[in-house]
Write a protein that holds these residues in place. Structure first.
Motif, PDB file in Angstrom:
ATOM      1  N   THR A  87      -8.541   4.644  -4.087  1.00  0.00           N
ATOM      2  CA  THR A  87      -8.385   4.264  -5.328  1.00  0.00           C
ATOM      3  C   THR A  87      -9.600   3.482  -6.120  1.00  0.00           C
ATOM      4  O   THR A  87      -9.912   3.753  -7.164  1.00  0.00           O
ATOM      5  CB  THR A  87      -7.120   3.438  -5.336  1.00  0.00           C
ATOM      6  N   SER A 133       3.523   1.892  -1.700  1.00  0.00           N
ATOM      7  CA  SER A 133       4.100   2.261  -2.940  1.00  0.00           C
ATOM      8  C   SER A 133       3.119   2.756  -3.888  1.00  0.00           C
ATOM      9  O   SER A 133       2.740   2.040  -4.578  1.00  0.00           O
ATOM     10  CB  SER A 133       4.851   1.189  -3.402  1.00  0.00           C
ATOM     11  N   THR A 134       2.674   4.157  -3.701  1.00  0.00           N
ATOM     12  CA  THR A 134       2.147   4.744  -5.097  1.00  0.00           C
ATOM     13  C   THR A 134       2.940   5.520  -6.023  1.00  0.00           C
ATOM     14  O   THR A 134       3.256   6.550  -5.931  1.00  0.00           O
ATOM     15  CB  THR A 134       1.102   5.716  -4.290  1.00  0.00           C
ATOM     16  N   GLU A 151      -3.545  10.266 -11.967  1.00  0.00           N
ATOM     17  CA  GLU A 151      -3.760   8.924 -12.649  1.00  0.00           C
ATOM     18  C   GLU A 151      -5.226   8.484 -13.182  1.00  0.00           C
ATOM     19  O   GLU A 151      -5.546   7.543 -13.828  1.00  0.00           O
ATOM     20  CB  GLU A 151      -3.064   7.872 -11.805  1.00  0.00           C
ATOM     21  N   PHE A 152      -6.091   9.401 -12.920  1.00  0.00           N
ATOM     22  CA  PHE A 152      -7.465   9.044 -13.286  1.00  0.00           C
ATOM     23  C   PHE A 152      -7.769   9.625 -14.535  1.00  0.00           C
ATOM     24  O   PHE A 152      -7.725  11.011 -14.814  1.00  0.00           O
ATOM     25  CB  PHE A 152      -8.494   9.393 -11.896  1.00  0.00           C
ATOM     26  N   LEU A 169      -5.963  11.967  -3.499  1.00  0.00           N
ATOM     27  CA  LEU A 169      -6.510  10.473  -3.380  1.00  0.00           C
ATOM     28  C   LEU A 169      -7.113  10.210  -2.164  1.00  0.00           C
ATOM     29  O   LEU A 169      -6.472   9.850  -1.326  1.00  0.00           O
ATOM     30  CB  LEU A 169      -5.509   9.716  -4.039  1.00  0.00           C
ATOM     31  N   TRP A 195       2.385   6.192  -8.926  1.00  0.00           N
ATOM     32  CA  TRP A 195       1.944   7.256  -9.641  1.00  0.00           C
ATOM     33  C   TRP A 195       1.677   8.580  -8.958  1.00  0.00           C
ATOM     34  O   TRP A 195       0.962   9.113  -9.461  1.00  0.00           O
ATOM     35  CB  TRP A 195       0.850   6.644 -10.717  1.00  0.00           C
ATOM     36  N   ALA A 240       0.852  -1.216   0.040  1.00  0.00           N
ATOM     37  CA  ALA A 240      -0.012   0.180  -0.049  1.00  0.00           C
ATOM     38  C   ALA A 240       0.667   1.277   0.188  1.00  0.00           C
ATOM     39  O   ALA A 240       0.521   2.303  -0.497  1.00  0.00           O
ATOM     40  CB  ALA A 240      -0.934   0.026   1.162  1.00  0.00           C
TER      41      ALA A 240
END
Lengths: 413, 110
Positions: free
Chosen positions: A68, A32-33, A56-57, A65, A35, A30
């Motif tokens: 997700t 490591s995001t 990213e959306f 965010l 983007w 969790a």
């Protein structure tokens, strides 16, 4: 069920099976995001305050965010400083169930009107484009906007103030569509459903209802455009119900099904979820029980400073331009006032252009120099019905309907 | 003042009436296909997180839970109960204590 929806649900369920059989192999942690465009610290009541900023959306610029899948994306406060209308690519996003069609074919899409009507309808977007068109500026605000400021804290999306936005909605009157189908006598409510589906088939599908008179008031509309363009998919493409002055929970996205009911809707999302204590400001004492609950409905007045943040420093000996936005809730803004003496005295702020009673209204003031030190800047909105923002925060178990005056701490140096 | 009020009334009425179709151009409504991030990140914590990873990722990503404030144990129990009863989460009863333990350990409050 459409093919792509099937896929999404199968995917969601197999994700679980996959986890069971494979354990953690092939999946990321969790933290490591990859983007994220950096992060933001929300000024909410407690930790965790840190959220990734993401672009990213699809059809969205940088957003806060919150979740997700299914997406919960919050609009950063500075977006509201740039204009009275919230750009589509920065407009907040909120879904309940993760089975969201990622592809919608404009040609084959149909809106069904059924139930207690003389004639069932199946309308294409072209059919709607041929009907009399209306346009309206209106604020769309999540019932739980600002939930993160509730104290004691309550579970749910931990929004700061950005689960709201203002747009020009273009579409057709719901009344005209209902008249075309012909509501039979005895029709008392109208229920709305979108293309999204629960991940587990037996779970409660997201449906919302309005009383028949409200549905036929000529203001509730079915929008196919937002700020002059088709809706972003995540804001409900191709059609969204617009319920001016009411919380967003009723503004059903990807609207595909309208059902006239001859009995009150007792589905979970009306009867249990999105209910509030039937008290002033939906306010109760933490732990209080035995309160009568009613479905959430009309919005209340709010105001925000948009050009400076809480904790900002201002130079002493100089005037300061302070500006923001306000909205009246279910009616227009009568006035915005501000105070720099903890609410003892109030001065009028200057209001910007009026885009109609359901819209954001800009306000501004040129603040005379303040003595060196700490101050609190308060703005409060009074709406055309005389309803004013309270000085004390409300509290309820769901974190709904916050509209307290939000003081801003500033230091002059 | 009265004059101003009347003017405003006229204005807001104007915003609500339909404009003849010839005034407005028909907005284009074109088919749309997008891709959404999968939101497949796991709960951190290694084997302590096995139960929550096995049961709590079908309907929403882990960030929904990780962004929650610290809550008392009773609140976490009732959250897990709500997922099972109201949202029909297919969760093994035997996994519930380990899930609540994880939540209390990582996001608990007395």
């Amino acid at each position: 069920m459409a093919h792509h929806q099937h896929d999404a649900r199968t995917q969601a369920l197999s994700r679980r099976t996959l986890l069971r059989t494979m354990g953690i192999a092939g999946l990321t942690l969790a933290s490591s995001t990859a983007w994220a465009d950096g992060s933001i610290r929300l000024p909410i009541a407690g930790e965790p305050r840190e959220r990734p900023l993401t672009h990213e959306f699809p059809q969205k610029g940088d957003m806060i965010l919150q979740r997700t899948r299914p997406p919960l994306l919050e609009t950063p406060m500075e977006v509201f400083d740039r204009g009275v209308f919230t750009p589509n690519d920065r407009f907040y996003v909120r879904w309940h169930w993760a089975v969201i069609p990622t592809s919608v074919d404009a040609g084959s899409f149909r809106l069904t009107v059924r139930g207690h009507v003389n004639q069932m309808l199946s309308l294409s977007t072209d059919d709607l484009l041929k009907m009399p068109r209306v346009e309206l500026a209106a604020v769309n605000q999540c019932s739980g906007n600002s939930r993160g400021f509730f104290s004691p804290r309550v579970p749910g999306a931990q929004w700061a103030h950005g689960a709201m936005g203002n747009a020009r909605w273009t579409g057709v009157r719901l009344k005209d569509v209902l008249d075309r189908a012909g509501v039979k006598s005895g029709g008392i409510q109208v229920r709305f459903k979108g293309l999204d589906e629960p991940v587990v088939p037996e779970a409660p599908d997201f449906k919302k209802s309005l009383d028949i008179d409200h549905a036929r008031d000529g203001e509730v509309m079915i929008a196919f455009a937002m700020n002059g363009e088709q809706l972003p998919l995540l804001n409900g493409f191709p059609l969204r119900l617009i319920v001016p002055g009411w919380y967003s929970t009723y503004w059903v996205k990807m609207l595909s099904d309208i059902e006239v009911l001859d009995r009150p809707d007792d589905n979970y999302w009306m009867a249990t979820a999105y209910t509030i204590p039937d008290t002033l400001h939906a306010n109760i004492t933490p732990g209080q029980t035995g309160v009568k609950m009613v479905p959430i409905s009309r919005m209340t007045p709010r105001s925000f400073v948009t050009n400076i943040a809480d904790g900002a420093s201002l130079p002493s000996g100089a005037n300061a331009d302070i500006r923001g936005i306000a909205f009246g809730g279910d009616t227009g803004v009568a006035k915005v006032e501000y105070s720099v003496d903890d609410g003892r005295t109030w001065q009028l702020a200057t209001l910007g252009e009026d885009h109609g009673k359901y819209s954001f209204r800009r306000w501004q003031t040129n603040l005379p120099p303040l003595a060196k030190g700490g101050h609190s800047f308060m703005a409060r909105c009074t709406n055309l019905a005389g309803d004013v923002q309270p000085a004390e925060p409300n509290w309820n178990n769901s974190g709904f309907m916050r509209n307290v005056i939000e003081p801003l701490h500033i230091t002059t140096t | 003042m009265r004059h101003a009020t009347i003017m405003m009334g006229v204005l807001s009425a104007a915003l609500l009436t339909s404009t003849p179709a010839w005034v407005q151009q028909a907005p284009a409504i074109t088919s749309t296909t997008v891709e959404l991030p999968s939101g497949d990140q796991l709960f951190p914590g290694g084997s302590d997180a096995d139960a929550i990873n096995n049961n709590c990722l079908a309907c929403h990503s882990a960030d929904m839970v990780l962004n929650q404030p610290a809550l008392p144990k009773a609140a976490w129990e009732s959250e897990v109960g709500k997922m099972i009863k109201t949202y029909r989460a297919p969760i093994d009863e035997s996994d519930v204590p380990a899930i609540v333990d994880y939540l209390v350990k990582t996001k608990g409050k007395t």
